[in-house]
Design an enzyme around this catalytic site. Structure first.
Site, short mmCIF file in Angstrom:
data_model
loop_
_atom_site.label_atom_id
_atom_site.label_comp_id
_atom_site.label_asym_id
_atom_site.label_seq_id
_atom_site.Cartn_x
_atom_site.Cartn_y
_atom_site.Cartn_z
N LYS A 28 0.83 -1.20 0.00
CA LYS A 28 0.00 0.00 0.00
C LYS A 28 0.87 1.25 0.00
O LYS A 28 2.04 1.22 0.38
CB LYS A 28 -0.92 0.00 1.24
N ASP A 29 0.24 2.38 -0.40
CA ASP A 29 0.94 3.65 -0.46
C ASP A 29 1.63 3.96 0.85
O ASP A 29 1.09 3.70 1.93
CB ASP A 29 -0.05 4.79 -0.76
N THR A 30 2.82 4.57 0.73
CA THR A 30 3.55 5.01 1.92
C THR A 30 2.99 6.33 2.44
O THR A 30 2.72 6.46 3.64
CB THR A 30 5.05 5.16 1.59
#
Length: 444
Positions: free
Chosen positions: A97-99
């Protein structure tokens, strides 16, 4: 002719065209962390949430909802493994998932987890929290998800009228090109795919130098000073004192070179297995983006096939796993287009690897043209000197179709909620709407 990309970074990463021709809204993503929220959707349709509406279940594995804020998935999973005395591989995850976001996803760990342990973990970690333990008879594996639900705010839009026109165009065209998004490469230091290409070409010294020496304007002053010192001094041991601990790959390379000067293959093998795969994977993503761009340049659809293309077949309408692939020819092309309209098929493009078979017809001409330009043969994806970085290749959807898309406008800002199938990037859809000129500064 399709609209060409507005930003230099787009062209560098192979994102040369837009699917939507209308002018962009402008604006910025991630003005605050809560402006970008991602919730994983499991293979059976459960949405990851701290609200804990899951059946208790039974089995030898505990599943939990992992909440993370401004930290990557692997680091978050490593924190969980360390706390529970596990190896990283024992923490099952379905997808990364996006940081730079607030994200919720399912993870699994073996055995029973008591609420007291969860509470203790949550007190000791600021960026990572655990919620909602429930039991299942199996562990999570990569790819074991349906997709992701996104809630994204765009701040400071310059043309809200453009948003309405773009949404009408999207409804008419049904999809946008399913490019790999910016985060696959990095917006501040977009070198990952360049390093990957050099590894395939056997240019290991050049690959190491690209990774550790090259300086970009958007980097922190600390990183820039460290790289400049290294290029001037040539002393990896002293440079280690300056390189931030966050630059784990660079530090692993420097440690190896300090002990084994000139061993560039060994230096690349010293980075984590995940990063080695990332180098090659980023270059595969770049080739996919370039292939998709060349297709658009030739006036070919990224939604419907032509003879020579490959399509994926769904067992159930609009969703689930692709259960088979079919080569498109003159005899079946119209039938396959109907299947796509009915939701039983999807156009696929190759993510090149050593098992890739090039297509026939005009599609094959485009593939061969791209590989010639890059000086690459698919057999090179079997990397003899770094075998753990080798990749067999696969297929990927050519088009991105957002589901359950809703938009709410407030002032000069707007909010989007939508669902994407696994592997699709929210920033790929948002790029079509915002059309960023400076993606890094605009939160991409």
């Amino acid at each position: 002719m399709a609209r060409r990309a507005d930003s230099q970074l787009d062209r560098l990463l192979g994102l040369e065209y837009y699917g939507l021709d209308g002018a962009g809204t402008g604006g910025k993503l991630r003005s605050s962390l809560d402006d970008f929220i991602v919730r994983e959707i499991s293979i059976d349709g459960e949405v990851a949430s701290p609200e804990c509406k899951y059946a208790e279940g039974a089995g030898e594995f505990t599943w939990l909802v992992l909440e993370k804020r401004k930290i990557d998935t692997v680091s978050a999973a490593r924190a969980v493994a360390r706390f529970f005395g596990l190896k990283l591989r024992d923490v099952g995850i379905a997808g990364l998932k996006d940081t730079s976001a607030v994200t919720y996803q399912f993870i699994s760990i073996p055995g029973e987890v008591k609420m007291e342990s969860i509470e203790e973990f949550n007190l000791s970690h600021k960026r990572v929290k655990l919620h909602c333990p429930f039991r299942r008879p199996f562990a999570l594996k990569p790819g074991m998800l349906y997709g992701n639900f996104f809630n994204v705010k765009v701040r400071g839009a310059e043309c809200l009228e453009c948003l309405e026109a773009l949404l009408r165009e999207l409804k008419e065209k049904k999809a946008v090109p399913n490019y790999y998004g910016y985060q696959r490469f990095g917006t501040v230091r977009p070198v990952t795919h360049v390093v990957g290409r050099m590894i395939l070409l056997g240019e290991f010294k050049e690959a190491v130098e690209e990774l550790i020496y090259k300086v970009f304007p958007g980097e922190s002053q600390v990183s820039r000073r460290a790289r400049l010192f290294l290029s001037e001094s040539g002393d990896p041991l002293k440079a280690l004192e300056l390189f931030p601990k966050s630059l784990k790959s660079e530090r692993a390379v420097l440690r190896h070179l300090a002990r084994h000067p000139g061993d560039y293959v060994g230096a690349l093998r010293a980075v984590s297995p995940y990063v080695k795969k990332l180098f090659i994977g980023a270059y595969q993503a770049y080739l996919f983006n370039k292939l998709l761009s060349k297709r658009i340049e030739r006036g070919l659809s990224y939604y419907y096939p032509v003879p020579g293309d490959t399509v994926g077949i769904f067992r159930e309408k609009r969703g689930g796993e692709v259960t088979g692939v079919l080569k498109v020819n003159d005899a079946n092309v119209e039938k396959v287009k109907r299947w796509i309209d009915e939701g039983f098929a999807v156009l696929l493009l190759p993510v090149f690897g050593y098992n890739s078979n090039l297509s026939h017809g005009v599609v094959g001409e485009i593939e061969r043209e791209l590989l010639r330009e890059e000086g690459i043969d698919v057999s090179m994806f079997r990397v003899k000197q770094i075998p753990e970085a080798s990749s067999a290749g696969t297929y990927r959807y050519a088009s991105l179709v957002p589901h359950a898309l809703n938009v709410r406008v407030f002032g000069n800002d707007y909010e989007l909620t939508f669902v994407l199938n696994k592997g699709a990037y929210a920033t790929t859809l948002l790029r079509e709407l915002v059309k960023p000129v400076e993606p890094a500064r605009q939160g991409f």
